[in-house]
Motif scaffolding. Structure first.
Motif, short mmCIF file in Angstrom:
data_model
loop_
_atom_site.label_atom_id
_atom_site.label_comp_id
_atom_site.label_asym_id
_atom_site.label_seq_id
_atom_site.Cartn_x
_atom_site.Cartn_y
_atom_site.Cartn_z
N ASP A 238 -45.11 67.80 -109.44
CA ASP A 238 -46.15 66.96 -108.84
C ASP A 238 -45.61 66.23 -107.62
O ASP A 238 -46.29 66.11 -106.59
N LYS A 318 -50.39 65.74 -112.22
CA LYS A 318 -51.20 66.63 -113.08
C LYS A 318 -50.47 67.00 -114.37
O LYS A 318 -51.08 67.48 -115.30
N THR A 319 -49.15 66.83 -114.38
CA THR A 319 -48.33 67.37 -115.48
C THR A 319 -48.09 66.31 -116.54
O THR A 319 -47.67 65.20 -116.23
#
Length: 345
Positions: A238, A318-319
């Motif tokens: 990210d 997002k992770t």
């Protein structure tokens, strides 16, 4: 095809950024001096992308070599990672950190001026905030005196870049990372330092693999829920994506100020013990650890508000933490399989 120089491009974050730059269609050139990296990383970048970036082994403190490089290569933008980065070591070796981190930066900026390069991205750190009074930390949070020589070099670096961009009419972004974790989904790139790790997660993975007998937790007397320090852990992939977005932001001239600052974090604070538990849960392992005294240079708590990066760069993490814990462990296992050792310099 825009040609982008990535200094320290074989390091942990730098190598991930090289991959996403190549995937985004940029022509990447790397400068690295192998002080905390290996030529194997260059091979692994090629295995992931099918593109071998141009590579130059240069110590950025060597002004003559730096000038020779810029004279021979037309560069459209620079992403500057090259720096020593261990908080604890910086307390023990302050002059090494000031010399390396500031002299290298000055030489790159002088070449930027001389060879008319307009765009610069600086690898900064949440350490510039020192121990902030309020959480989460926003970009306008007053900067306090950094607790370590490492943090001070990042704060000084930002001051130097600020003065430079105003005087020379250049454009720059300073990305203030919180705590990068995880590895590339191929498990070919990850956080591998020479010697004893200074970051928590590689210390955990090396303990899990048997390379270390036990993890040392520095301090259990902080004013936090379990007494251990709180940090904001954000996945390295990210963070890498943010560099491409920041570069495009500069290339498309969207910046309002000559130097803009962005926090890159997950927005959540986790204690050291919570990270150990998250790693154990994600990988079904137990990590032996012992409690030690606080480490000089460490702060109690830091986690980010990343809303400015979300608004202006259209970036957000997002992770999940669980995925970061899994990829970090898979990378460590792959290291052990391949006996991928980075020499100490």
């Amino acid at each position: 095809m825009k040609k982008i120089l990535v200094t320290g491009g074989l390091g942990y974050i730098g190598s991930h950024v090289v991959v996403v730059l190549q995937e985004a269609g940029f022509d990447v050139t790397i400068i690295d001096d192998f002080s905390n990296s290996s030529i194997k990383v260059l091979e692994n970048i090629f295995l992931i992308t099918g593109i071998k970036p141009s590579f130059f082994e240069i110590d950025l403190k060597d002004k003559v070599k730096v000038d020779t490089f810029f004279k021979a290569n037309k560069i459209d933008g620079i992403i500057h990672f090259a720096a020593y980065k261990a908080v604890g070591e910086s307390v023990q070796k302050p002059l090494d950190y000031y010399r390396n981190n500031l002299e290298g930066l000055l030489n790159v900026l002088e070449s930027m001026e001389q060879y008319q390069i307009d765009n610069f991205i600086f690898s900064s750190s949440c350490s510039v905030y020192g121990q902030a009074d309020q959480m989460p930390i926003i970009e306008k949070t007053p900067l306090k005196r950094a607790e370590s020589p490492y943090g001070k070099t990042k704060a000084m670096g930002e001051e130097i870049i600020s003065d430079f961009t105003k005087a020379m009419n250049k454009n720059a972004i300073s990305l203030r990372y919180f705590n990068p974790v995880g590895s590339h989904k191929s498990y070919l790139l990850g956080d591998k330092s020479s010697g004893i790790p200074n970051n928590l997660l590689p210390y955990i993975t090396q303990t899990a693999s048997g390379l270390r007998e036990q993890l040392i937790v520095f301090g259990k007397d902080y004013e936090t829920k379990d007494g251990t320090a709180i940090r904001d852990y954000v996945d390295v992939n990210d963070i890498a994506d943010a560099h491409v977005l920041a570069l495009q932001y500069l290339l498309h001239k969207k910046n309002k100020d000559k130097l803009e600052f962005f926090n890159l974090g997950s927005g959540t604070g986790s204690t050291v013990l919570e990270i150990i538990e998250a790693f154990e849960r994600a990988n079904n392992l137990k990590i032996p650890y012992t409690i030690s005294n606080r480490r000089e240079g460490d702060i109690q708590e830091a986690y980010a508000d990343f809303s400015k990066a979300k608004e202006k760069l259209h970036w957000q993490p997002k992770t999940s933490l669980e995925i970061s814990m899994k990829t970090a462990w898979e990378f460590e296992k792959k290291l052990k399989e391949n006996e991928f050792k980075i020499p100490n310099h």
